[in-house]
Motif scaffolding. Sequence first.
Motif, PDB file in Angstrom:
ATOM      1  N   ALA A 114      -4.915   8.341   4.773  1.00 50.55           N
ATOM      2  CA  ALA A 114      -5.099   7.773   3.433  1.00 50.55           C
ATOM      3  C   ALA A 114      -4.528   6.363   3.368  1.00 50.55           C
ATOM      4  O   ALA A 114      -5.124   5.458   2.760  1.00 50.55           O
ATOM      5  N   CYS A 115      -3.375   6.142   4.012  1.00 55.64           N
ATOM      6  CA  CYS A 115      -2.775   4.805   4.035  1.00 55.64           C
ATOM      7  C   CYS A 115      -3.663   3.828   4.800  1.00 55.64           C
ATOM      8  O   CYS A 115      -3.785   2.660   4.425  1.00 55.64           O
ATOM      9  N   LEU A 116      -4.288   4.309   5.873  1.00 58.36           N
ATOM     10  CA  LEU A 116      -5.175   3.457   6.655  1.00 58.36           C
ATOM     11  C   LEU A 116      -6.342   2.985   5.808  1.00 58.36           C
ATOM     12  O   LEU A 116      -6.741   1.812   5.854  1.00 58.36           O
ATOM     13  N   HIS A 117      -6.895   3.876   5.005  1.00 57.15           N
ATOM     14  CA  HIS A 117      -8.023   3.516   4.144  1.00 57.15           C
ATOM     15  C   HIS A 117      -7.583   2.571   3.022  1.00 57.15           C
ATOM     16  O   HIS A 117      -8.338   1.677   2.628  1.00 57.15           O
ATOM     17  N   ALA A 118      -6.366   2.769   2.499  1.00 54.51           N
ATOM     18  CA  ALA A 118      -5.895   1.960   1.372  1.00 54.51           C
ATOM     19  C   ALA A 118      -5.347   0.610   1.812  1.00 54.51           C
ATOM     20  O   ALA A 118      -5.256  -0.317   1.014  1.00 54.51           O
ATOM     21  N   GLY A 119      -4.988   0.489   3.077  1.00 54.22           N
ATOM     22  CA  GLY A 119      -4.392  -0.749   3.557  1.00 54.22           C
ATOM     23  C   GLY A 119      -2.907  -0.807   3.228  1.00 54.22           C
ATOM     24  O   GLY A 119      -2.405  -0.076   2.378  1.00 54.22           O
ATOM     25  N   ARG A 120      -2.199  -1.692   3.924  1.00 51.51           N
ATOM     26  CA  ARG A 120      -0.745  -1.771   3.728  1.00 51.51           C
ATOM     27  C   ARG A 120      -0.398  -2.266   2.333  1.00 51.51           C
ATOM     28  O   ARG A 120       0.631  -1.880   1.769  1.00 51.51           O
ATOM     29  N   GLY A 121      -1.252  -3.140   1.791  1.00 51.67           N
ATOM     30  CA  GLY A 121      -0.984  -3.625   0.445  1.00 51.67           C
ATOM     31  C   GLY A 121      -1.244  -5.095   0.276  1.00 51.67           C
ATOM     32  O   GLY A 121      -1.702  -5.539  -0.784  1.00 51.67           O
ATOM     33  N   ASP A 122      -0.946  -5.905   1.315  1.00 50.31           N
ATOM     34  CA  ASP A 122      -1.105  -7.344   1.153  1.00 50.31           C
ATOM     35  C   ASP A 122      -2.566  -7.767   1.118  1.00 50.31           C
ATOM     36  O   ASP A 122      -2.882  -8.822   0.583  1.00 50.31           O
ATOM     37  N   ASP A 123      -3.453  -6.967   1.679  1.00 49.67           N
ATOM     38  CA  ASP A 123      -4.883  -7.250   1.564  1.00 49.67           C
ATOM     39  C   ASP A 123      -5.485  -6.269   0.566  1.00 49.67           C
ATOM     40  O   ASP A 123      -5.794  -5.139   0.892  1.00 49.67           O
ATOM     41  N   GLN A 124      -5.632  -6.733  -0.669  1.00 47.27           N
ATOM     42  CA  GLN A 124      -6.079  -5.849  -1.743  1.00 47.27           C
ATOM     43  C   GLN A 124      -7.573  -5.537  -1.678  1.00 47.27           C
ATOM     44  O   GLN A 124      -8.060  -4.717  -2.452  1.00 47.27           O
ATOM     45  N   SER A 125      -8.307  -6.178  -0.754  1.00 49.18           N
ATOM     46  CA  SER A 125      -9.735  -5.889  -0.647  1.00 49.18           C
ATOM     47  C   SER A 125      -9.981  -4.458  -0.196  1.00 49.18           C
ATOM     48  O   SER A 125     -11.070  -3.917  -0.374  1.00 49.18           O
ATOM     49  N   TYR A 126      -8.948  -3.828   0.415  1.00 53.21           N
ATOM     50  CA  TYR A 126      -9.082  -2.443   0.850  1.00 53.21           C
ATOM     51  C   TYR A 126      -8.830  -1.461  -0.293  1.00 53.21           C
ATOM     52  O   TYR A 126      -9.181  -0.294  -0.196  1.00 53.21           O
ATOM     53  N   ARG A 127      -8.181  -1.920  -1.339  1.00 54.99           N
ATOM     54  CA  ARG A 127      -7.684  -1.020  -2.368  1.00 54.99           C
ATOM     55  C   ARG A 127      -8.765  -0.637  -3.362  1.00 54.99           C
ATOM     56  O   ARG A 127      -9.432  -1.491  -3.943  1.00 54.99           O
TER      57      ARG A 127
END
Length: 323
Positions: A114-127
């Motif tokens: 789930a974290c991989l799909h959401a991204g670490r956070g600094d790139d919000q394009s994944y969110r």
Amino acid sequence: GDSIVMIMMKLTGRPSSMNSKLACNARVPLCSVSSSYAHAHSPSVCGGGGVVWCGGGVPLRIRRRLQVHASEGSSSSSSSSIKVNDEDSWVSDESTIIQEVDVVQELESALLVACLHAGRGDDQSYRTNENVAAVNDAVEKLANVNTTNASKTGTWRLAYASTPLVFRATPFYWLVGEMATNIFNVDAEKDLFPLIGSLQEPLQANFGDIIQEVDGDLLRSRVQLSVLSGTLSTTLVTTARTVPLTTTTSQAQVVVESSRVTQTPLSPILDAVDVPVESIFDAIGAASGKGASALKPVMRTIYTGEQVRVEEVQGVTMVFERQ
């Protein structure tokens, strides 16, 4: 009532005399994982019929005790005899059976996916709302797991932060947030941290790996940072200690001791220079009349396992993956 799932597990990695299947009718909501994760990562997860195979080809490293309950409102008054493995005796009361079920590793792996799909956070394009909800759901499931007796000691990499300002996953900025809020009455969440984050673009700054090294009560953070599109790179090292606030150790004060900058063009001169952060901020707290305790952020441990660790500080949820 809760639906009944069938847990079918191959007890692999054990002596041949123990390579039997565990089958039990159990009301185990913790065993559920997202269908996308199940199909992608566990070929033995079957759809339909309420049958779930937990484990599959995943190495079975984690054991936890789980209370197995009969389904509420079950139309059958009889209970089945269940044999856990060749060394266990037969038992007959489903409502009081304590079984060892390999669900924790599945839940931890589901969180990392789930974290991989959401991204670490600094790139919000994944969110998206959906993948953030998947992370929150996985965290909630692990938060309900009884202790796995896993140690925090080890090296951890930030896999997810609930804020795009990923630098907030470091003890130094936890301390800065406490100072802004408690000493200067500044809303760090709405004003200070967004201001700091806004400097990333003009500085062409990017954060690399954010690592935490834990050894008992010692917490050392290493943050890789590059500026001017990688022209200059450095690592920010912050050393802190944790002081448990409760007997359960789920909450602890974080005392930031020192900070230094390494791997700069001035290395190794700067590498050896530790800024005495604790002394400086204690003096600030004393001068403000609020004392040093006003500058001690609190870290709440939501979960610690073999693969993942989940912490919450100042409203930010952070998921770390063991390295």
